[in-house]
Design an enzyme around this catalytic site. Structure first.
Site, PDB file in Angstrom:
ATOM      1  N   GLY A  11       0.865  -1.020   0.054  1.00 14.60           N
ATOM      2  CA  GLY A  11      -0.037  -0.044   0.125  1.00 14.60           C
ATOM      3  C   GLY A  11       0.866   1.194  -0.029  1.00 14.60           C
ATOM      4  N   ARG A  72       0.923  -4.931  -5.862  1.00 15.21           N
ATOM      5  CA  ARG A  72       0.959  -6.334  -5.162  1.00 15.21           C
ATOM      6  C   ARG A  72       1.323  -7.245  -6.116  1.00 15.21           C
ATOM      7  NH1 ARG A  72      -1.065  -4.313  -0.075  1.00 15.21           N
ATOM      8  NH2 ARG A  72      -2.520  -2.824  -0.468  1.00 15.21           N
ATOM      9  N   ASP A 103       4.673  -4.494   6.313  1.00  9.76           N
ATOM     10  CA  ASP A 103       5.041  -5.789   6.738  1.00  9.76           C
ATOM     11  C   ASP A 103       5.053  -6.992   5.699  1.00  9.76           C
ATOM     12  OD1 ASP A 103       2.457  -6.009   6.889  1.00  9.76           O
ATOM     13  OD2 ASP A 103       2.412  -6.927   9.081  1.00  9.76           O
ATOM     14  N   THR A 125       3.978   2.796   5.550  1.00 10.18           N
ATOM     15  CA  THR A 125       2.544   2.475   5.518  1.00 10.18           C
ATOM     16  C   THR A 125       1.731   3.617   6.588  1.00 10.18           C
ATOM     17  OG1 THR A 125       1.142   0.729   6.442  1.00 10.18           O
ATOM     18  CG2 THR A 125       3.310   0.662   7.463  1.00 10.18           C
ATOM     19  N   ASP A 127      -0.402   2.644   8.503  1.00 13.25           N
ATOM     20  CA  ASP A 127      -0.971   1.972   9.514  1.00 13.25           C
ATOM     21  C   ASP A 127      -0.211   1.830  10.893  1.00 13.25           C
ATOM     22  OD1 ASP A 127      -3.188   1.086   7.997  1.00 13.25           O
ATOM     23  OD2 ASP A 127      -2.182  -0.691   7.344  1.00 13.25           O
ATOM     24  N   ASP A 129       1.811  -0.150  11.791  1.00  8.85           N
ATOM     25  CA  ASP A 129       1.823  -1.517  12.500  1.00  8.85           C
ATOM     26  C   ASP A 129       2.853  -2.158  12.612  1.00  8.85           C
ATOM     27  OD1 ASP A 129       1.785  -1.522   9.742  1.00  8.85           O
ATOM     28  OD2 ASP A 129       0.005  -2.996   9.611  1.00  8.85           O
ATOM     29  N   ARG A 171      -7.266  -2.616   8.825  1.00 12.53           N
ATOM     30  CA  ARG A 171      -7.685  -3.848   8.710  1.00 12.53           C
ATOM     31  C   ARG A 171      -7.351  -4.649  10.177  1.00 12.53           C
ATOM     32  NH1 ARG A 171      -6.897  -3.980   3.038  1.00 12.53           N
ATOM     33  NH2 ARG A 171      -5.079  -4.789   3.321  1.00 12.53           N
ATOM     34  N   GLY A 185     -11.310  13.984  19.610  1.00 19.58           N
ATOM     35  CA  GLY A 185     -12.290  14.116  20.826  1.00 19.58           C
ATOM     36  C   GLY A 185     -13.363  12.913  20.583  1.00 19.58           C
ATOM     37  N   ARG A 211     -27.793  13.067  29.540  1.00 21.03           N
ATOM     38  CA  ARG A 211     -26.994  14.218  30.299  1.00 21.03           C
ATOM     39  C   ARG A 211     -27.145  15.635  29.452  1.00 21.03           C
ATOM     40  NH1 ARG A 211     -21.609  12.175  30.831  1.00 21.03           N
ATOM     41  NH2 ARG A 211     -21.185  13.793  29.464  1.00 21.03           N
ATOM     42  N   HIS A 215     -23.940  15.887  20.613  1.00 16.99           N
ATOM     43  CA  HIS A 215     -23.710  14.857  19.429  1.00 16.99           C
ATOM     44  C   HIS A 215     -22.649  13.819  20.080  1.00 16.99           C
ATOM     45  CE1 HIS A 215     -20.527  17.950  19.271  1.00 16.99           C
ATOM     46  NE2 HIS A 215     -19.787  17.104  19.324  1.00 16.99           N
ATOM     47  N   ARG A 252      -5.146   7.921   2.259  1.00 19.69           N
ATOM     48  CA  ARG A 252      -3.872   7.399   1.718  1.00 19.69           C
ATOM     49  C   ARG A 252      -3.112   8.496   0.970  1.00 19.69           C
ATOM     50  NH1 ARG A 252      -3.943   2.016  -0.367  1.00 19.69           N
ATOM     51  NH2 ARG A 252      -3.876   0.908   1.482  1.00 19.69           N
TER      52      ARG A 252
HETATM   53  P1  ADP Z   1       2.517  -4.088   2.550  1.00 20.93           P
HETATM   54  O1  ADP Z   1       3.867  -4.098   2.490  1.00 20.93           O
HETATM   55  O2  ADP Z   1       1.925  -2.653   2.673  1.00 20.93           O
HETATM   56  O3  ADP Z   1       2.046  -4.809   3.983  1.00 20.93           O
HETATM   57  P2  ADP Z   1       1.506  -6.165   1.129  1.00 20.93           P
HETATM   58  O4  ADP Z   1       1.277  -7.180   2.385  1.00 20.93           O
HETATM   59  O5  ADP Z   1       0.342  -6.218  -0.016  1.00 20.93           O
HETATM   60  O6  ADP Z   1       1.612  -4.881   1.644  1.00 20.93           O
HETATM   61  O7  ADP Z   1       2.825  -6.954   0.644  1.00 20.93           O
HETATM   62  C1  ADP Z   1       3.312  -6.486  -0.344  1.00 20.93           C
HETATM   63  C2  ADP Z   1       4.218  -7.356  -1.433  1.00 20.93           C
HETATM   64  O8  ADP Z   1       4.877  -8.094  -0.579  1.00 20.93           O
HETATM   65  C3  ADP Z   1       3.109  -8.585  -1.865  1.00 20.93           C
HETATM   66  O9  ADP Z   1       2.422  -8.150  -2.858  1.00 20.93           O
HETATM   67  C4  ADP Z   1       4.169  -9.716  -2.428  1.00 20.93           C
HETATM   68  O10 ADP Z   1       4.747  -9.208  -3.592  1.00 20.93           O
HETATM   69  C5  ADP Z   1       5.314  -9.381  -0.989  1.00 20.93           C
HETATM   70  N1  ADP Z   1       5.179 -10.376   0.037  1.00 20.93           N
HETATM   71  C6  ADP Z   1       4.294 -10.191   0.853  1.00 20.93           C
HETATM   72  N2  ADP Z   1       4.410 -11.564   1.640  1.00 20.93           N
HETATM   73  C7  ADP Z   1       5.448 -12.187   1.208  1.00 20.93           C
HETATM   74  C8  ADP Z   1       6.003 -13.263   1.659  1.00 20.93           C
HETATM   75  N3  ADP Z   1       5.751 -14.169   2.672  1.00 20.93           N
HETATM   76  N4  ADP Z   1       7.143 -13.764   0.897  1.00 20.93           N
HETATM   77  C9  ADP Z   1       7.474 -13.216  -0.189  1.00 20.93           C
HETATM   78  N5  ADP Z   1       7.079 -11.722  -0.554  1.00 20.93           N
HETATM   79  C10 ADP Z   1       5.948 -11.747   0.118  1.00 20.93           C
END
Ligand code: ADP
Length: 319
Positions: A11, A72, A103, A125, A127, A129, A171, A185, A211, A215, A252
């Site tokens: 993303g 992706r 991740d 990202t 997120d 996260d 998500r 807030g 009370r 809103h 985004r």
């Molecule tokens: P983000 O990096 O934002 O979390 P994604 O989860 O869509 O986004 O992962 C991005 C890309 O990373 C995926 O489209 C894929 O090409 C690669 N990827 C994700 N998981 C794996 C994995 N276990 N092994 C190898 N490549 C991966």
């Protein structure tokens, strides 16, 4: 001499361009050839790779999205597919790669590192996260976009004495909802990491209305439920007129904030510095306002957690 490539993956996030720029400029500053891989891992296997000069990253520090494009690429989990990408790097003499992404992208980066390409991850990202960094690139910008929307919705919520439900991205991760809820807030914040009993939520809203509260604003992370579902859930318990807003992809986009630009610049340059010093298989981050590095193994050791203290505070301040 090393040659470094850089890609953005997964993303997109505001500030990815600033990180990309930092990788390119720092590499050239250090006398290293640098290459851009377009369209993430998909571009790596399709050989969509171009040598970059200083001018290629001019006028992008302020732009949202990613000039390197993102994609992706599910087939990247296959070793023989990755091998094609590795060959595309090796035939140019490229031995190092900076992966800017979330991740999922880090998983691909970790595999490439094991398979002989020195790889560093940069957290890009919205997120927030990813373990090994207090903040990810794009989080601050997305947070401020949401706060702006919440403030606007609050104006109309006050005028019409309504309960507004605002659905935000996340998500699996509640950081955007939590931070936006505290900063905006909100009376109620619903995040995936801490399931809430909707009966209790409804009762609190009713108590507030009794009370004299004019809103109420509820922020729900998409991973918990949709805004529409949230409204339906509430009406199971109380008679309340709700309006729903789904902020969607506007979260985004947009110009990165100053914080995101500076963070991206620091992390992008640090990634290059680590590669020069022979470190790979790590993700860079910012922890307690200092640059840090964490091995991919450690990043994946446990799920990212929300800030429990901030979550408690959000409840204390929204009584
Ligand atoms: P983000 O990096 O934002 O979390 P994604 O989860 O869509 O986004 O992962 C991005 C890309 O990373 C995926 O489209 C894929 O090409 C690669 N990827 C994700 N998981 C794996 C994995 N276990 N092994 C190898 N490549 C991966």
């Amino acid at each position: 001499m090393k040659k470094i490539a850089v890609l953005t993956s997964g993303g997109d996030a505001p500030g990815m361009n600033a990180a990309f720029r930092a990788v390119v400029r720092k590499s050239i500053y250090e006398g290293i050839e640098v290459y851009g891989v377009y369209q993430g891992f998909q571009g790596l296997i399709n050989d969509n790779i171009k040598k970059l000069e200083l001018g290629d990253v001019g006028d992008i520090i302020q732009r949202g999205g990613t000039k390197l494009y993102s994609a992706r690429c599910p087939e990247f989990i296959e070793p023989q597919v990755r091998q094609k990408g590795i060959e595309n790097l090796k035939k140019r003499g490229i031995d190092s790669l900076v992966v800017i992404g979330g991740d999922g992208s880090y998983r691909g980066a970790q595999r490439l590192n094991e398979e002989g390409i020195n790889t560093i991850g940069v957290p890009g990202t919205i997120d927030n996260d990813i373990n090994g960094t207090d903040y990810t690139i794009g989080f601050d910008t997305a947070l401020n976009t949401i706060i702006d929307a919440v403030d606007r919705i609050r104006d109309t919520a006050t005028s019409h004495e309504r309960t507004f439900i605002i659905e935000v991205m996340g998500r699996d991760a509640g950081d955007l909802a939590l931070w936006a809820g505290v900063a905006g807030g909100a009376e109620t914040i619903l995040i995936p990491e801490a399931p809430s009993d909707m009966k209790v939520v409804a009762e609190r809203i009713e108590t507030g209305m009794n009370r004299g509260k004019k809103h109420s604003i509820i922020i729900v992370a998409e991973g918990v439920m949709s805004a529409a579902e949230c409204g339906e859930e509430l009406r199971k318990y109380i008679n309340v007129d709700t309006r729903e807003s789904v902020l969607g992809h506007m979260q985004r986009g947009g110009k990165p904030t100053g914080n995101d630009r500076v963070l991206a610049s620091r992390l992008g340059a640090y990634a290059v510095e680590l590669l020069i010093n022979g470190t790979s298989g790590h993700a860079v981050g910012i922890e307690n306002n200092s640059l840090s590095k964490t091995s991919f193994d450690q990043v994946f050791e446990e799920n990212h957690k929300i800030d429990e203290g901030l979550f408690r505070l959000s409840k204390e301040l929204s009584i």
